[in-house]
Motif scaffolding. Structure first.
Motif, short mmCIF file in Angstrom:
data_model
loop_
_atom_site.label_atom_id
_atom_site.label_comp_id
_atom_site.label_asym_id
_atom_site.label_seq_id
_atom_site.Cartn_x
_atom_site.Cartn_y
_atom_site.Cartn_z
N GLY A 1 0.86 -1.21 -0.11
CA GLY A 1 0.02 -0.01 -0.05
C GLY A 1 0.89 1.17 0.01
N LEU A 2 1.08 1.71 -1.14
CA LEU A 2 1.90 2.95 -1.21
C LEU A 2 1.38 4.13 -1.74
CD1 LEU A 2 5.36 1.71 -2.76
CD2 LEU A 2 4.93 2.16 -0.59
N ASN A 3 -0.22 3.95 -1.68
CA ASN A 3 -1.10 5.08 -2.12
C ASN A 3 -0.94 6.60 -1.61
OD1 ASN A 3 -3.68 6.74 -2.60
ND2 ASN A 3 -4.05 4.83 -3.82
N ALA A 4 -0.70 6.30 -0.23
CA ALA A 4 -0.72 7.41 0.74
C ALA A 4 0.63 8.18 0.30
CB ALA A 4 -0.83 7.24 2.12
N PHE A 5 1.68 7.40 0.39
CA PHE A 5 3.30 7.86 0.07
C PHE A 5 2.90 8.61 -1.34
CE2 PHE A 5 7.04 7.01 -2.15
CZ PHE A 5 7.93 7.74 -1.22
N VAL A 6 2.65 7.92 -2.16
CA VAL A 6 2.64 8.47 -3.70
C VAL A 6 1.85 10.12 -3.55
CG1 VAL A 6 2.05 8.37 -5.93
CG2 VAL A 6 2.92 6.45 -4.55
N ARG A 7 0.58 10.00 -2.94
CA ARG A 7 -0.06 11.14 -3.16
C ARG A 7 0.62 12.19 -2.50
NH1 ARG A 7 -5.79 11.04 -4.42
NH2 ARG A 7 -6.19 8.96 -4.93
N GLN A 8 1.36 12.01 -1.14
CA GLN A 8 2.03 12.98 -0.42
C GLN A 8 3.29 13.57 -1.15
OE1 GLN A 8 1.37 14.78 2.30
NE2 GLN A 8 3.48 15.65 2.32
N ALA A 9 4.02 12.65 -1.76
CA ALA A 9 5.07 12.69 -2.46
C ALA A 9 4.64 13.52 -3.65
CB ALA A 9 5.76 11.45 -3.08
#
Length: 482
Positions: A387-395
């Motif tokens: 689950g990298l969804n939140a990481f990508v959006r924040q990046a």
């Protein structure tokens, strides 16, 4: 008796509405015909104007398939029409006359495309370098049945002209070419006599060849043409249309640079994905990251240069989805590179090095829809298996993430995946040796136009004629059964 009468009426309606009765070609193409028989083909034959500079003569030959019932074109701005065969003037447009299957329009147009980074093309006393969008017609058409016809453009040189015509760019004038074969495909370097090529030809071809072998996402063209722009034109590079096989690189561009323009523009030839406006940064960010990674993997730059490029703090707080809020125009190059580097590192860590950002691009090229931030984040997570969804959006929208460079400094920066779709957007690369590295294409006219030669189509009447009568016949049958 009434049932038989209605049945007869149904048969009559079906016969009358058949493609044969209506004179409409339908069904599979005849044996021996090719798919392009159902496309509208237009060839632009280019000719230098004798004793004149700044303009070229263009003869557009238009082949109209029989099932295209109406076709009109509009010339580029500032064009002067010299002759029309098989076309009639209609305001600012030219309509193909009656049943004409082949029409010709001859006109002159100015050459001299400029971007944020300066002038990219020119017509001089000795040579001409142009991009297809400078000479292209804009078209509308109607057709009867079958899939929407495509608008198939090509470039050619007039008899007696010396030069090279690609798909989206052409050069006319004294020149030399050198071709390298890579895995059965060709890379041709077109070097004008007036160009002082600073890297030698071998170095330029070596750099592009390595990028071709290491890249697998997107279209792998069987022939790449690299038009070397004379030094007097803008530094950096220019790709007339993403996903197409032609690029323009200034003769003075080095290969041993973190922003190696020869590789950067090659990466644009493989970018066959379509982005929503909020994700336009991905084209430049991914191209710049892979440029640094591929140049590092060949020893063209050292670890410190690679580290500095992918961990840059420039524009680190920019929201890449909101270009209107950027403090400067280079966010997609600088923060975009850092975001892609961080995601690539996380993918390698999550998959023990078996998957990279190239796998993300591979999956994105398979989507017919435009890429949104949501789709991008979902795709990264799917490739990572985590689950990298939140990481990508924040990046992408927040402060740029840290980049664990040690994960990326493995010299074996290999890619995986393959895809093939159609060409897309115009792109530019700034020079690695000037302040233009902070610039972006956001202010360039062609950047948001995607492809200024893409025609506007107008589907006409297919349901009205066949569908309505067919539905009427079905209703009559149903009524008799009640």
């Amino acid at each position: 008796m009434r049932t038989q009468l209605f049945a007869g009426l149904v048969c009559l309606l079906l016969v009358c509405t058949s493609p044969v009765a209506l004179g409409i070609e339908s069904g599979p193409p005849a044996q021996g015909s090719a798919d392009h028989d159902r496309s509208i083909a237009v060839q632009y034959t280019l000719d230098r104007e004798p004793n004149k500079t700044g303009r070229v003569r263009v003869t557009a030959t238009i082949e109209r398939p029989r099932h295209v019932t109406g076709l009109s074109v509009r010339t580029p701005g500032e064009a002067t029409v010299l002759q029309a065969d098989g076309l009639q003037s209609d305001g600012d447009r030219w309509r193909v006359s009656g049943d004409t299957e082949r029409a010709r329009l001859t006109y002159t147009v100015p050459v001299g495309l400029s971007t944020t980074f300066g002038q990219r093309t020119a017509d001089t006393h000795n040579w001409t370098l142009l991009a297809r969008q400078e000479v292209s017609l804009r078209a509308r058409w109607r057709w009867h049945v079958g899939p929407r016809p495509t608008w198939n453009e090509s470039l050619a040189l007039a008899p007696g002209q010396s030069g090279v015509a690609g798909r989206t760019a052409a050069y006319i004038g004294p020149h030399e070419t050198e071709t390298r074969t890579v895995d059965g495909d060709r890379i041709t370097l077109v070097v004008p006599a007036d160009a002082d090529l600073r890297p030698n030809r071998t170095a330029a071809l070596d750099s592009i060849s390595h990028a071709k072998r290491a890249s697998t996402a997107g279209t792998d063209h069987d022939h790449i043409r690299v038009f070397v722009a004379p030094n007097e034109l803008a530094s950096g590079g220019y790709t007339p249309s993403n996903g197409e096989s032609d690029v323009i690189v200034n003769a003075g561009e080095p290969v041993r640079s973190p922003v190696n323009v020869w590789v950067h523009e090659y990466r644009h030839t493989r970018q066959t994905f379509e982005t929503a406006p909020a994700m336009d940064w991905l084209s430049e960010g991914s191209a710049d990251y892979h440029t640094a990674a591929l140049t590092y993997s060949t020893g063209g730059i050292d670890a410190d240069q690679f580290h500095e490029r992918v961990t840059t703090e420039r524009h680190e707080t920019a929201d890449l989805t909101q270009p209107d809020t950027w403090a400067g125009p280079g966010a997609q190059y600088h923060k975009g590179t850092r975001v892609v580097a961080a995601i690539d590192a996380h993918l390698r860590q999550a998959t023990d090095g078996t998957r990279t950002f190239e796998a993300v691009l591979d999956r994105l090229t398979r989507h017919d829809d435009r890429i949104t931030l949501a789709l991008f984040a979902e795709t990264v997570s799917a490739v990572a298996g985590d689950g990298l969804n939140a990481f990508v959006r924040q990046a992408v929208t927040g402060t740029a993430p840290s980049v664990p460079v040690e994960v990326l400094t493995d010299r074996d920066l290999r890619r995986s995946g393959a895809a093939d779709t159609t060409g897309r957007r115009t792109n530019f690369a700034p020079s690695g040796d000037s302040s233009a590295t902070t610039a972006t294409t956001a202010g360039d006219g062609p950047r948001r136009v995607v492809d200024t030669t893409r025609p506007v189509t107008d589907r006409h009447g297919e349901w009205t004629v066949l569908g309505t009568l067919g539905l009427l016949s079905l209703l009559l049958v149903r009524r008799q059964r009640l």
